[in-house]
Design a protein around this motif. Structure first.
Motif, short mmCIF file in Angstrom:
data_model
loop_
_atom_site.label_atom_id
_atom_site.label_comp_id
_atom_site.label_asym_id
_atom_site.label_seq_id
_atom_site.Cartn_x
_atom_site.Cartn_y
_atom_site.Cartn_z
N ARG A 39 -6.84 -1.38 -6.98
CA ARG A 39 -7.47 -0.78 -5.90
C ARG A 39 -7.49 -0.11 -5.68
N ARG A 40 -7.06 0.97 -4.53
CA ARG A 40 -6.22 2.35 -4.12
C ARG A 40 -6.50 1.57 -2.27
N ALA A 41 -5.22 2.03 -1.85
CA ALA A 41 -5.39 1.61 -0.05
C ALA A 41 -6.30 3.05 -0.08
N PRO A 42 -6.60 2.58 1.80
CA PRO A 42 -7.66 3.20 2.69
C PRO A 42 -7.79 4.71 3.02
N PHE A 43 -7.64 5.48 2.18
CA PHE A 43 -6.86 7.03 2.66
C PHE A 43 -6.06 7.08 3.99
N LEU A 44 -6.55 6.75 5.10
CA LEU A 44 -5.43 6.73 6.45
C LEU A 44 -4.25 6.30 5.95
N LEU A 45 -4.19 4.74 5.19
CA LEU A 45 -2.96 4.39 5.15
C LEU A 45 -2.31 4.96 4.32
N ARG A 46 -3.01 5.28 3.22
CA ARG A 46 -1.87 6.17 2.02
C ARG A 46 -1.53 7.60 2.68
N ALA A 47 -2.05 8.54 3.46
CA ALA A 47 -1.32 9.17 4.29
C ALA A 47 -0.32 9.40 4.55
N LEU A 48 -0.98 8.18 5.91
CA LEU A 48 0.40 7.94 6.80
C LEU A 48 2.01 7.36 5.69
N ARG A 49 1.63 6.50 4.78
CA ARG A 49 2.62 6.49 3.25
C ARG A 49 3.88 7.68 3.29
N ILE A 50 2.42 8.71 2.96
CA ILE A 50 2.70 9.45 2.57
C ILE A 50 3.72 10.56 3.54
N ALA A 51 3.07 10.71 4.97
CA ALA A 51 4.08 10.80 5.81
C ALA A 51 5.49 10.53 5.77
N VAL A 52 5.46 9.01 5.88
CA VAL A 52 6.77 8.49 6.10
C VAL A 52 7.96 8.86 5.34
N VAL A 53 6.86 8.47 3.46
CA VAL A 53 8.16 9.22 2.76
C VAL A 53 8.35 9.65 2.57
N VAL A 54 7.95 11.64 2.89
CA VAL A 54 8.28 13.21 3.21
C VAL A 54 9.08 12.84 4.23
N CYS A 55 8.76 12.31 5.40
CA CYS A 55 10.00 12.05 6.40
C CYS A 55 11.48 12.26 6.13
N LEU A 56 11.14 10.52 5.85
CA LEU A 56 12.92 9.86 5.25
C LEU A 56 13.61 11.17 4.11
N TYR A 57 12.52 11.50 3.17
CA TYR A 57 13.27 12.38 2.64
C TYR A 57 14.01 13.71 2.74
N TRP A 58 13.12 14.56 4.02
CA TRP A 58 13.61 15.59 4.34
C TRP A 58 15.46 14.92 5.12
N PHE A 59 14.35 13.86 6.35
CA PHE A 59 15.70 13.10 6.81
C PHE A 59 17.04 12.68 6.52
N THR A 60 16.98 12.26 5.35
CA THR A 60 18.42 12.07 4.05
C THR A 60 18.72 12.85 3.57
N SER A 61 17.92 14.11 3.39
CA SER A 61 18.62 15.33 2.58
C SER A 61 19.38 16.23 3.38
N ILE A 62 18.42 16.25 4.27
CA ILE A 62 19.07 17.44 5.76
C ILE A 62 20.69 16.23 6.96
#
Length: 367
Positions: free
Chosen positions: A33-56
């Motif tokens: 089962r896939r997670a709700p869209f809002l939860l998936r979007a929030l998870r993606i946003a957090v992961v992308v922000c984490l990648y940007w912060f770590t790399s920079i």
């Protein structure tokens, strides 16, 4: 250590796409089962922000360690050596932690096998060239120009794929590479016009781009030696690198530099060194997270956007003034990289949708 993001990107793409899931990456949900869209979007946003912060943060930290006027430490190999040693120690620590807890097949028990270490040695030599040239490039050029200075990785990917693997590249992808090369030379020209050009920095940037491409090729060859385990490969690679760094540091007189370094006993210095090493290790993990929750194509697009943000932040932080042509060079490099990623993504999709495509054509899209 400015571990080239791609070093780890290439390895993690193979590790995450080739079979067993990484036990450190959270599951997408039970029972298919896939997670709700809002939860998936929030998870993606957090992961992308984490990648940007770590790399920079990793780039700015390493710039401080390598070229800070207040620190005045001229020992780039030692900085890289310390971070390789810390990465090996973290891999070993995670493995021991997993051994004390529930069974975790993705985190195998690590032990040093001399035979495996010798098999990994060619990759380790390329790895040393990659991380060292990345750090030396960052030492000699500003953070704002760093992305342009080592922007030829895509070009070397295409060149080495043809020379070593006999894989051809489409016209549109070659045009994108042409834009990248044009942006690179325009950036070099503008750095010279502003009086901030460093030819050693340009040399090490080109060398770093070449080594990143070679690293991906050798990784594919060496990965079976460690049973396809990314953790085992990372451990052996960094242990080998630590051993190989010792004669290089002796040859370049870095032990003498450290002996006369006035902040060698400073807790703040070692704290920054440790923090830089942790960020260097973490970038591989957050890269894997971003690929898992988005896609390799989206990851590359995110990396391009991150490079743009990093350039803007560097100009603001260091209070630099850049010309219109200088910004144009950056946009050409970023635009060419984005175009290449987009073209290869379309080609890969076409290959997946056409079951009758030739094997050679499938290979071509894998560059």
């Amino acid at each position: 250590m400015s571990r080239a993001q791609l070093t780890r990107t290439g390895i993690l793409r193979m590790a995450l796409g080739g079979g067993g899931a990484d036990p450190l990456l959270p599951a997408e949900g039970g029972g298919g089962r896939r997670a709700p869209f809002l939860l998936r979007a929030l998870r993606i946003a957090v992961v992308v922000c984490l990648y940007w912060f770590t790399s920079i943060a990793m780039v700015f930290l390493n710039k401080y360690l390598l070229d800070s006027p207040s620190l005045r430490l001229d020992a780039p190999l030692f900085v890289t050596f310390f971070q390789c040693a810390l990465t090996a120690a973290l891999c070993l620590g995670l493995s021991l932690g997993a051994a004390c807890g529930p069974p975790c097949p993705g985190l195998p028990a690590l032990r040093l096998d001399p035979k495996v270490s010798r098999s990994v040695l060619p990759l380790s030599a390329v790895f040393i060239g990659m991380v060292t040239s990345n750090n030396l490039c960052l030492k000699h050029v500003g953070v704002a120009f760093y992305n342009v200075g080592r922007s030829l990785t895509t070009v070397f990917n295409v060149l080495l794929s043809y020379l070593l693997l006999k894989q051809t590249t489409s016209l549109y992808a070659l045009l994108a590479c042409g834009v990248i090369i044009g942006g690179f030379w325009l950036g070099v020209d503008q750095e010279g016009a502003e009086g901030t050009l460093s030819w050693p920095g340009i040399f090490f940037g080109i060398l770093a781009s070449l080594c990143v491409s070679l690293n991906a090729i050798y990784t594919k060859k060496v990965l079976p030696v460690v049973d396809g385990s990314i953790w085992r490969l990372t451990f052996y690679n960094n242990v080998n690198a630590c051993v190989l760094f010792f004669p290089l540091m002796m040859l370049l007189g870095e032990f003498r530099t450290l002996y006369h370094f006035d902040k060698l006993g400073s807790p703040s210095f070692w704290g920054m060194m440790t923090l830089g090493g942790v960020f260097g290790f973490a970038i591989g993990y957050v890269t894997g997270l971003q690929i898992k929750f988005t896609s390799p194509l989206t990851h590359n697009v995110s990396g391009t956007a991150k490079a743009c943000a990093q350039t803007v932040l560097a100009v603001i932080y260091f209070e630099e003034t850049k010309s219109l042509l200088w910004w144009t060079s950056n946009l050409m490099v970023l635009g060419g990289s984005f175009a290449y990623t987009w073209v290869k993504g379309l080609e890969m999709r076409k290959v997946q949708e056409d079951p009758n495509v030739k094997s050679s054509e499938r290979n071509e899209t894998g560059v």
